[in-house]
Scaffold this motif. Structure first.
Motif, PDB file in Angstrom:
ATOM      1  N   THR A   1     -22.638 -38.050  11.541  1.00  0.00           N
ATOM      2  CA  THR A   1     -23.322 -37.929  12.792  1.00  0.00           C
ATOM      3  C   THR A   1     -24.312 -39.146  13.276  1.00  0.00           C
ATOM      4  OG1 THR A   1     -25.318 -37.282  11.201  1.00  0.00           O
ATOM      5  CG2 THR A   1     -23.872 -35.596  11.798  1.00  0.00           C
ATOM      6  N   PRO A   2     -24.613 -39.044  14.596  1.00  0.00           N
ATOM      7  CA  PRO A   2     -25.472 -40.503  15.161  1.00  0.00           C
ATOM      8  C   PRO A   2     -26.967 -40.342  15.109  1.00  0.00           C
ATOM      9  CG  PRO A   2     -24.718 -38.964  16.745  1.00  0.00           C
ATOM     10  CD  PRO A   2     -24.229 -38.142  15.728  1.00  0.00           C
ATOM     11  N   ASP A   3     -27.659 -39.016  14.651  1.00  0.00           N
ATOM     12  CA  ASP A   3     -29.067 -38.947  14.436  1.00  0.00           C
ATOM     13  C   ASP A   3     -29.367 -37.608  13.832  1.00  0.00           C
ATOM     14  OD1 ASP A   3     -28.625 -36.544  16.288  1.00  0.00           O
ATOM     15  OD2 ASP A   3     -28.151 -38.040  18.016  1.00  0.00           O
ATOM     16  N   GLU A   4     -30.501 -37.615  13.824  1.00  0.00           N
ATOM     17  CA  GLU A   4     -31.412 -36.550  12.927  1.00  0.00           C
ATOM     18  C   GLU A   4     -30.838 -35.163  13.390  1.00  0.00           C
ATOM     19  OE1 GLU A   4     -35.423 -37.058  11.952  1.00  0.00           O
ATOM     20  OE2 GLU A   4     -35.204 -39.090  11.327  1.00  0.00           O
ATOM     21  N   GLY A   5     -30.926 -34.922  14.612  1.00  0.00           N
ATOM     22  CA  GLY A   5     -30.698 -33.781  15.144  1.00  0.00           C
ATOM     23  C   GLY A   5     -29.266 -33.154  14.915  1.00  0.00           C
ATOM     24  N   SER A   6     -28.493 -34.205  15.142  1.00  0.00           N
ATOM     25  CA  SER A   6     -27.038 -33.869  14.938  1.00  0.00           C
ATOM     26  C   SER A   6     -26.769 -33.612  13.182  1.00  0.00           C
ATOM     27  CB  SER A   6     -26.070 -35.226  15.100  1.00  0.00           C
ATOM     28  OG  SER A   6     -25.965 -35.224  16.515  1.00  0.00           O
ATOM     29  N   ALA A   7     -27.559 -34.467  12.470  1.00  0.00           N
ATOM     30  CA  ALA A   7     -27.365 -34.347  10.983  1.00  0.00           C
ATOM     31  C   ALA A   7     -27.613 -32.746  10.602  1.00  0.00           C
ATOM     32  CB  ALA A   7     -28.119 -35.397  10.373  1.00  0.00           C
ATOM     33  N   ARG A   8     -28.833 -32.657  11.071  1.00  0.00           N
ATOM     34  CA  ARG A   8     -29.356 -31.172  10.795  1.00  0.00           C
ATOM     35  C   ARG A   8     -28.346 -30.115  11.063  1.00  0.00           C
ATOM     36  NH1 ARG A   8     -34.422 -33.452  12.576  1.00  0.00           N
ATOM     37  NH2 ARG A   8     -33.850 -32.189  14.721  1.00  0.00           N
ATOM     38  N   PHE A   9     -27.798 -30.245  12.253  1.00  0.00           N
ATOM     39  CA  PHE A   9     -26.570 -29.332  12.621  1.00  0.00           C
ATOM     40  C   PHE A   9     -25.708 -29.287  11.824  1.00  0.00           C
ATOM     41  CE2 PHE A   9     -23.075 -28.171  15.375  1.00  0.00           C
ATOM     42  CZ  PHE A   9     -23.400 -26.949  15.878  1.00  0.00           C
ATOM     43  N   ALA A  10     -25.263 -30.417  11.704  1.00  0.00           N
ATOM     44  CA  ALA A  10     -23.939 -30.687  10.739  1.00  0.00           C
ATOM     45  C   ALA A  10     -24.159 -30.288   9.313  1.00  0.00           C
ATOM     46  CB  ALA A  10     -23.705 -32.269  10.564  1.00  0.00           C
TER      47      ALA A  10
END
Length: 304
Positions: free
Chosen positions: A281-290
């Motif tokens: 992922t490229p960012d914290e929001g994407s990391a939480r979703f992933a």
């Protein structure tokens, strides 16, 4: 490990650029590239490929040195040329200098009949000769369920648009066989032995979580995926559909027990388990979703 980029975004063009930056890709410099979109119909995204994404993907390939780009498909719900014209593909091809090709207009000599061992296709299946003449195949698909027997339509199912419905001058209907077979889902996976993609991009900014492929319950899912492994891409896509609530067929059992995915695993087409998939992922929001998607990928019971 199969690396799958997960970008949580409502901007499909930005998502494409971020996702492709996260995965390791071979060079497209000097290559002749076949780009396979989802133009099964001319219905709005997620019923078909969004023209903004197609434009961005062609530009992305140009920037990476692609010498020639051919955008080709065969529609299942209408004549392909009419579908592509309605979507504005031919105008875009003129503007950007790529070739737009309707596979159902190819003459008999431009098809190759494949008869792989140990598949459920009684007479094999035919693919464009072009598939073996290009240097790379890039695929972009949507995120959706499929009410006509596919259960879900992602990268494995998108490959069916490469196959001939009927060969010119011949009476056999390969798509009728597919849609009436008791092994429909396995046959979808089996068609994928014909090639290996250099890149797959999933536009999941919007999804059909029920219905599909041309219309259904549309949800703002805000995700773009990219990778080179069709099994890993489809497994992640199924997990995302489950995250937003989807049909009983797509929700049932472990993700890797889904018939399309299980057959693709048996054919050696990609990751064999969730443990072989790396979500980047490229960012914290994407990391939480992933992280939420990872949990659904790894569940051994039916999804909640």
């Amino acid at each position: 490990m199969s690396r799958i980029a997960v970008v949580h975004t409502d901007d499909r063009v930005r998502g494409l650029k971020q996702a492709t930056d996260l995965i390791e890709l071979n060079s497209f410099a000097g290559k002749r590239v076949l780009l396979k979109p989802n133009f099964n119909s001319a219905d709005p995204t997620p019923g078909s490929t969004h023209l903004d994404l197609l434009r961005a993907l062609v530009q992305w390939l140009r920037e990476r040195g692609a010498a020639e780009i051919i955008v080709g498909d065969r529609s299942g719900m209408g004549m392909t040329r009419r579908v592509m014209a309605e979507k504005g593909v031919f105008h875009l091809a003129q503007e950007m200098g790529f070739t737009a090709l309707a596979f159902d207009q190819l003459p008999d000599a431009e098809w190759v009949l494949l008869q792989p061992d140990n598949t459920h296709w009684r007479q094999g299946f035919a693919v464009p000769r072009l598939l073996f003449e290009v240097d790379a195949v890039v695929q972009t698909c949507n995120l959706k369920t499929h009410r006509f027997g596919g259960d879900f339509s992602l990268s494995l199912k998108n490959t069916i648009g490469l196959l001939a419905r009927m060969l010119p001058g011949k009476a056999y209907d390969y798509m009728r066989e597919l849609h009436t077979s008791g092994h429909h889902l396995e046959m979808i996976a089996e068609a994928n032995v014909a090639y290996s993609p250099a890149l797959i991009v999933v536009d999941g900014v919007e999804a059909f979580t029920e219905g599909g492929p041309e219309s259904g319950k549309k949800v703002q899912t805000n995700v773009v995926l990219a990778g080179t492994d069709r099994v890993a891409i489809d497994a992640a896509g199924v997990a995302i559909l489950r995250h937003f609530g989807t049909t009983p067929a797509v929700s049932e059992g472990p993700v890797f027990n889904q018939a399309q995915i299980a057959r693709a695993v048996a054919l050696g087409l990609g990751a064999k388990s969730p443990e072989e998939i790396e979500l980047v992922t490229p960012d914290e929001g994407s990391a939480r979703f992933a992280a939420e998607i990872r949990g659904l990928l790894e569940r051994r019971d039916a999804a909640a």
